[in-house]
Design a protein around this motif. Structure first.
Motif, PDB file in Angstrom:
ATOM      1  N   LYS A  66       0.834  -1.204   0.000  1.00  0.00           N
ATOM      2  CA  LYS A  66       0.000   0.000   0.000  1.00  0.00           C
ATOM      3  C   LYS A  66       0.868   1.253   0.000  1.00  0.00           C
ATOM      4  N   ASP A  70       1.014   4.270  -2.882  1.00  0.00           N
ATOM      5  CA  ASP A  70       0.677   5.635  -2.476  1.00  0.00           C
ATOM      6  C   ASP A  70       1.712   6.656  -2.949  1.00  0.00           C
ATOM      7  N   LYS A 174      -2.386  -3.566  -7.548  1.00  0.00           N
ATOM      8  CA  LYS A 174      -3.456  -2.828  -6.881  1.00  0.00           C
ATOM      9  C   LYS A 174      -4.597  -2.614  -7.867  1.00  0.00           C
ATOM     10  N   ARG A 176      -7.994  -0.327  -7.823  1.00  0.00           N
ATOM     11  CA  ARG A 176      -8.767   0.651  -7.066  1.00  0.00           C
ATOM     12  C   ARG A 176     -10.261   0.383  -7.177  1.00  0.00           C
ATOM     13  N   TYR A 258      -5.502  -5.666  -3.211  1.00  0.00           N
ATOM     14  CA  TYR A 258      -4.066  -5.820  -3.364  1.00  0.00           C
ATOM     15  C   TYR A 258      -3.713  -7.296  -3.488  1.00  0.00           C
TER      16      TYR A 258
END
Length: 316
Positions: A66, A70, A174, A176, A258
């Motif tokens: 994560k 980011d 990832k 979203r 994830y």
């Protein structure tokens, strides 16, 4: 033996690698070899239960995943390798929910530190050590499981040289959350271009395996299990006895998803073993240069969008 395997039909086999009796040559080992082979030939995959990644490491490696995603897009887009298929993928209007990023040789301190410094110039020891601690048992699992595959075909003598020619790539994924009126397709149905992918999921559903009769099986996330997925290179090496696993990601929950993939890639040329060639399976592939195939796949649209890229490149 046949009746024991029969019960696993119509479901992805689960092999418990934590079994203390799972020693080469034992009855448990022979049965596990048969289940592994059945899973790869029927579904292109099997589920491995493996306790060498405790819950604390599971949580740690997904926390740093994560943290990685980011980072600013410009940071993630930096070149991390000259090898095809390892750099950042994302911000694609065709796959708007998906992004991924990876690096090679994740068990190596030097490789992990180099990638970490590219993403965090001031360093990030927690990231580096989390990914190394996760990747090491994945390499051990790969060696044990591929030994079962080779032995199930009577090819145990070839296993050590295969492992010596293999290198690993750790890739982070990832997906979203879809916005209003946006597709829920995280990743379309595809096969991996690896020899094997060991996939580890976090906690959000979405992975589906496509069966031979065009049905989809949901693969639920479990912190102690790993999906051992056959890629195109494994299919070609087996002369089409093993099925390259068709899978996709469909987002069903209102939170990001994830996952981590440890890819095995072969540095060198693979040939179909003569034991895998017979009347039912005549030779179907020329010698396969795996890295050359990856380069062709990522640079040549005629190969990338063909019905079966590896057959287009190396089929007889």
């Amino acid at each position: 033996m046949g009746s024991e395997i029969e019960e696993y039909k119509n479901m992805i086999p689960v092999i418990d690698f934590t079994d203390e009796n799972l020693k080469p040559g034992s009855e448990s080992w022979v049965l596990a070899c048969a289940k592994v082979r059945y899973g790869l030939e029927e579904y292109g995959c099997f589920e491995a239960v493996y306790d060498e990644v405790p819950i604390q490491l599971h949580n740690s490696v997904f926390a740093v995943a994560k943290e990685l995603f980011d980072l600013p897009i410009e940071t993630k887009r930096q070149k991390t390798s000259d090898r095809p298929g390892s750099n950042y993928v994302g911000q694609n209007p065709i796959l708007p929910l998906y992004e991924s990023l990876g690096f090679d040789n994740p068990t190596s301190y030097e490789a992990a530190e180099s990638f970490t410094r590219t993403m965090w110039p001031l360093g990030n020891d927690h990231f580096r050590e989390s990914v190394r601690s996760f990747s090491k048992p994945m390499a051990e699992l790969y060696e044990m499981a591929t030994r079962m595959v080779f032995e199930s075909y009577g090819l145990g003598r070839l296993h050590d040289s295969h492992v010596e020619s293999t290198f690993y790539r750790l890739r982070f994924f990832k997906y979203r959350t879809p916005e209003t009126n946006e597709t829920n397709v995280g990743l379309q149905t595809h096969t991996d271009k690896t020899f094997i992918t060991i996939l580890h999921q976090h906690e959000v559903d979405g992975l589906q395996i496509r069966t031979k009769d065009d049905q989809y099986i949901d693969v639920k996330p479990k912190f102690s299990s790993f999906l051992f997925i056959a890629g195109d290179a494994c299919m070609a090496w087996s002369n089409d006895r093993i099925r390259a696993c068709e899978h996709r990601v469909i987002l069903k929950e209102d939170q990001p998803r994830y996952s981590l993939g440890v890819y095995s890639l072969v540095n060198g040329v693979m040939e179909v073993p003569e034991e895998l060639i017979d009347e039912e399976f005549p030779l179907r592939y020329k010698p396969i240069d795996h890295l050359s195939f990856l380069f062709q796949f990522f640079t040549d649209d005629a190969i990338r969008y063909s019905a079966c890229p590896i057959k287009t490149s190396f089929g007889v």
